[in-house]
Design a protein around this motif. Sequence first.
Motif, PDB file in Angstrom:
ATOM      1  N   ARG A 192       0.863  -1.184   0.000  1.00  0.00           N
ATOM      2  CA  ARG A 192       0.000   0.000   0.000  1.00  0.00           C
ATOM      3  C   ARG A 192       0.892   1.224   0.000  1.00  0.00           C
ATOM      4  NH1 ARG A 192      -3.794   2.170   4.811  1.00  0.00           N
ATOM      5  NH2 ARG A 192      -1.756   2.764   5.552  1.00  0.00           N
ATOM      6  N   VAL A 193       0.618   2.144  -0.908  1.00  0.00           N
ATOM      7  CA  VAL A 193       1.372   3.385  -1.021  1.00  0.00           C
ATOM      8  C   VAL A 193       0.379   4.530  -1.062  1.00  0.00           C
ATOM      9  CG1 VAL A 193       2.963   4.715  -2.468  1.00  0.00           C
ATOM     10  CG2 VAL A 193       3.186   2.237  -2.334  1.00  0.00           C
ATOM     11  N   ILE A 194       0.679   5.583  -0.326  1.00  0.00           N
ATOM     12  CA  ILE A 194      -0.119   6.806  -0.405  1.00  0.00           C
ATOM     13  C   ILE A 194       0.765   7.850  -1.067  1.00  0.00           C
ATOM     14  CG2 ILE A 194      -1.291   8.617   0.900  1.00  0.00           C
ATOM     15  CD1 ILE A 194      -1.900   6.488   3.038  1.00  0.00           C
ATOM     16  N   CYS A 195       0.262   8.436  -2.157  1.00  0.00           N
ATOM     17  CA  CYS A 195       1.063   9.411  -2.902  1.00  0.00           C
ATOM     18  C   CYS A 195       0.148  10.427  -3.581  1.00  0.00           C
ATOM     19  CB  CYS A 195       1.942   8.715  -3.927  1.00  0.00           C
ATOM     20  SG  CYS A 195       1.030   7.829  -5.208  1.00  0.00           S
ATOM     21  N   ALA A 196       0.787  11.437  -4.161  1.00  0.00           N
ATOM     22  CA  ALA A 196       0.055  12.423  -4.951  1.00  0.00           C
ATOM     23  C   ALA A 196      -0.439  11.753  -6.232  1.00  0.00           C
ATOM     24  CB  ALA A 196       0.951  13.608  -5.284  1.00  0.00           C
ATOM     25  N   PRO A 197      -1.598  12.140  -6.733  1.00  0.00           N
ATOM     26  CA  PRO A 197      -2.127  11.501  -7.943  1.00  0.00           C
ATOM     27  C   PRO A 197      -1.160  11.553  -9.128  1.00  0.00           C
ATOM     28  CG  PRO A 197      -3.811  12.892  -6.956  1.00  0.00           C
ATOM     29  CD  PRO A 197      -2.530  13.144  -6.207  1.00  0.00           C
ATOM     30  N   GLU A 198      -0.412  12.634  -9.273  1.00  0.00           N
ATOM     31  CA  GLU A 198       0.515  12.743 -10.408  1.00  0.00           C
ATOM     32  C   GLU A 198       1.722  11.814 -10.268  1.00  0.00           C
ATOM     33  OE1 GLU A 198       1.315  16.123  -7.526  1.00  0.00           O
ATOM     34  OE2 GLU A 198      -0.465  15.363  -8.524  1.00  0.00           O
ATOM     35  N   GLN A 199       1.946  11.242  -9.090  1.00  0.00           N
ATOM     36  CA  GLN A 199       3.048  10.301  -8.883  1.00  0.00           C
ATOM     37  C   GLN A 199       2.616   8.839  -9.003  1.00  0.00           C
ATOM     38  OE1 GLN A 199       4.256  11.452  -4.962  1.00  0.00           O
ATOM     39  NE2 GLN A 199       5.870  12.792  -5.732  1.00  0.00           N
ATOM     40  N   ALA A 200       1.341   8.585  -9.079  1.00  0.00           N
ATOM     41  CA  ALA A 200       0.818   7.214  -9.031  1.00  0.00           C
ATOM     42  C   ALA A 200       1.381   6.330 -10.145  1.00  0.00           C
ATOM     43  CB  ALA A 200      -0.707   7.227  -9.084  1.00  0.00           C
ATOM     44  N   GLU A 201       1.440   6.829 -11.352  1.00  0.00           N
ATOM     45  CA  GLU A 201       1.938   6.021 -12.469  1.00  0.00           C
ATOM     46  C   GLU A 201       3.423   5.678 -12.287  1.00  0.00           C
ATOM     47  OE1 GLU A 201       2.403   6.516 -17.237  1.00  0.00           O
ATOM     48  OE2 GLU A 201       0.561   7.271 -16.320  1.00  0.00           O
ATOM     49  N   ARG A 230      -4.764  13.012  -2.118  1.00  0.00           N
ATOM     50  CA  ARG A 230      -3.796  11.987  -2.488  1.00  0.00           C
ATOM     51  C   ARG A 230      -4.551  10.706  -2.841  1.00  0.00           C
ATOM     52  NH1 ARG A 230       0.101  11.810   2.519  1.00  0.00           N
ATOM     53  NH2 ARG A 230      -1.907  11.863   3.558  1.00  0.00           N
ATOM     54  N   VAL A 231      -3.831   9.711  -3.336  1.00  0.00           N
ATOM     55  CA  VAL A 231      -4.430   8.422  -3.660  1.00  0.00           C
ATOM     56  C   VAL A 231      -3.746   7.319  -2.866  1.00  0.00           C
ATOM     57  CG1 VAL A 231      -5.223   9.029  -5.974  1.00  0.00           C
ATOM     58  CG2 VAL A 231      -2.953   8.075  -5.668  1.00  0.00           C
ATOM     59  N   ARG A 232      -4.499   6.283  -2.583  1.00  0.00           N
ATOM     60  CA  ARG A 232      -3.962   5.074  -1.965  1.00  0.00           C
ATOM     61  C   ARG A 232      -3.868   4.039  -3.068  1.00  0.00           C
ATOM     62  NH1 ARG A 232      -8.189   3.275   1.986  1.00  0.00           N
ATOM     63  NH2 ARG A 232      -9.465   4.290   0.440  1.00  0.00           N
ATOM     64  N   LEU A 233      -2.689   3.502  -3.267  1.00  0.00           N
ATOM     65  CA  LEU A 233      -2.481   2.453  -4.264  1.00  0.00           C
ATOM     66  C   LEU A 233      -2.315   1.129  -3.540  1.00  0.00           C
ATOM     67  CD1 LEU A 233       0.187   4.218  -6.496  1.00  0.00           C
ATOM     68  CD2 LEU A 233      -2.279   4.080  -6.902  1.00  0.00           C
ATOM     69  N   TYR A 234      -3.011   0.125  -4.008  1.00  0.00           N
ATOM     70  CA  TYR A 234      -2.880  -1.227  -3.467  1.00  0.00           C
ATOM     71  C   TYR A 234      -2.435  -2.132  -4.600  1.00  0.00           C
ATOM     72  CZ  TYR A 234      -5.616   0.377   0.527  1.00  0.00           C
ATOM     73  OH  TYR A 234      -6.064   1.057   1.636  1.00  0.00           O
ATOM     74  N   LEU A 235      -1.364  -2.891  -4.357  1.00  0.00           N
ATOM     75  CA  LEU A 235      -0.866  -3.843  -5.348  1.00  0.00           C
ATOM     76  C   LEU A 235      -0.575  -5.159  -4.657  1.00  0.00           C
ATOM     77  CD1 LEU A 235       0.753  -0.890  -6.060  1.00  0.00           C
ATOM     78  CD2 LEU A 235       1.190  -2.252  -8.056  1.00  0.00           C
ATOM     79  N   THR A 236      -0.977  -6.249  -5.285  1.00  0.00           N
ATOM     80  CA  THR A 236      -0.592  -7.575  -4.811  1.00  0.00           C
ATOM     81  C   THR A 236       0.714  -7.900  -5.533  1.00  0.00           C
ATOM     82  OG1 THR A 236      -2.885  -8.203  -4.512  1.00  0.00           O
ATOM     83  CG2 THR A 236      -1.277  -9.988  -4.645  1.00  0.00           C
ATOM     84  N   ALA A 237       1.710  -8.344  -4.775  1.00  0.00           N
ATOM     85  CA  ALA A 237       3.036  -8.545  -5.350  1.00  0.00           C
ATOM     86  C   ALA A 237       3.626  -9.886  -4.933  1.00  0.00           C
ATOM     87  CB  ALA A 237       3.966  -7.422  -4.907  1.00  0.00           C
ATOM     88  N   THR A 238       4.561 -10.333  -5.740  1.00  0.00           N
ATOM     89  CA  THR A 238       5.361 -11.521  -5.454  1.00  0.00           C
ATOM     90  C   THR A 238       6.813 -11.116  -5.603  1.00  0.00           C
ATOM     91  OG1 THR A 238       3.639 -12.906  -6.431  1.00  0.00           O
ATOM     92  CG2 THR A 238       5.782 -13.922  -6.099  1.00  0.00           C
ATOM     93  N   ALA A 239       7.652 -11.501  -4.654  1.00  0.00           N
ATOM     94  CA  ALA A 239       9.074 -11.177  -4.748  1.00  0.00           C
ATOM     95  C   ALA A 239       9.673 -11.965  -5.905  1.00  0.00           C
ATOM     96  CB  ALA A 239       9.782 -11.521  -3.452  1.00  0.00           C
ATOM     97  N   PRO A 240      10.614 -11.365  -6.613  1.00  0.00           N
ATOM     98  CA  PRO A 240      11.247 -12.101  -7.711  1.00  0.00           C
ATOM     99  C   PRO A 240      12.025 -13.296  -7.173  1.00  0.00           C
ATOM    100  CG  PRO A 240      12.372 -10.028  -7.325  1.00  0.00           C
ATOM    101  CD  PRO A 240      11.160 -10.041  -6.444  1.00  0.00           C
ATOM    102  N   ALA A 241      12.124 -14.324  -7.985  1.00  0.00           N
ATOM    103  CA  ALA A 241      12.882 -15.514  -7.585  1.00  0.00           C
ATOM    104  C   ALA A 241      14.357 -15.156  -7.491  1.00  0.00           C
ATOM    105  CB  ALA A 241      12.678 -16.626  -8.601  1.00  0.00           C
ATOM    106  N   PRO A 242      15.038 -15.684  -6.491  1.00  0.00           N
ATOM    107  CA  PRO A 242      16.473 -15.392  -6.401  1.00  0.00           C
ATOM    108  C   PRO A 242      17.221 -16.017  -7.573  1.00  0.00           C
ATOM    109  CG  PRO A 242      15.838 -17.049  -4.784  1.00  0.00           C
ATOM    110  CD  PRO A 242      14.573 -16.562  -5.451  1.00  0.00           C
ATOM    111  N   ALA A 243      18.325 -15.424  -7.913  1.00  0.00           N
ATOM    112  CA  ALA A 243      19.149 -15.963  -9.004  1.00  0.00           C
ATOM    113  C   ALA A 243      19.677 -17.335  -8.586  1.00  0.00           C
ATOM    114  CB  ALA A 243      20.306 -15.021  -9.297  1.00  0.00           C
ATOM    115  N   PRO A 244      19.736 -18.268  -9.506  1.00  0.00           N
ATOM    116  CA  PRO A 244      20.225 -19.600  -9.139  1.00  0.00           C
ATOM    117  C   PRO A 244      21.691 -19.541  -8.736  1.00  0.00           C
ATOM    118  CG  PRO A 244      19.966 -19.429 -11.503  1.00  0.00           C
ATOM    119  CD  PRO A 244      19.408 -18.175 -10.909  1.00  0.00           C
TER     120      PRO A 244
END
Length: 67
Positions: free
Chosen positions: A10-19, A44-58
């Motif tokens: 969750r991030v709270i930011c100015a609308p012009e920073q959302a993208e 301001r806007v609240r952004l919600y994103l569901t995320a997955t951490a990248p796989a570690p390098a082998p």
Amino acid sequence: MTRPGTFEIRVICAPEQAERVTAALAGTFTTGPARAYPTRERTRVRLYLTATAPAPAPALPPVVSDR
């Protein structure tokens, strides 16, 4: 609710920073679509994103020198 291995950002930011914020997070994590909602004061806007951490390098096998 998130699946195992995923988490919510969750991030709270100015609308012009959302993208820019959404793009930066997508460059770091594997993300789903951003959901945006106004904050209570509507400046301001609240952004919600569901995320997955990248796989570690082998891990590379050690190089054995025959010298």
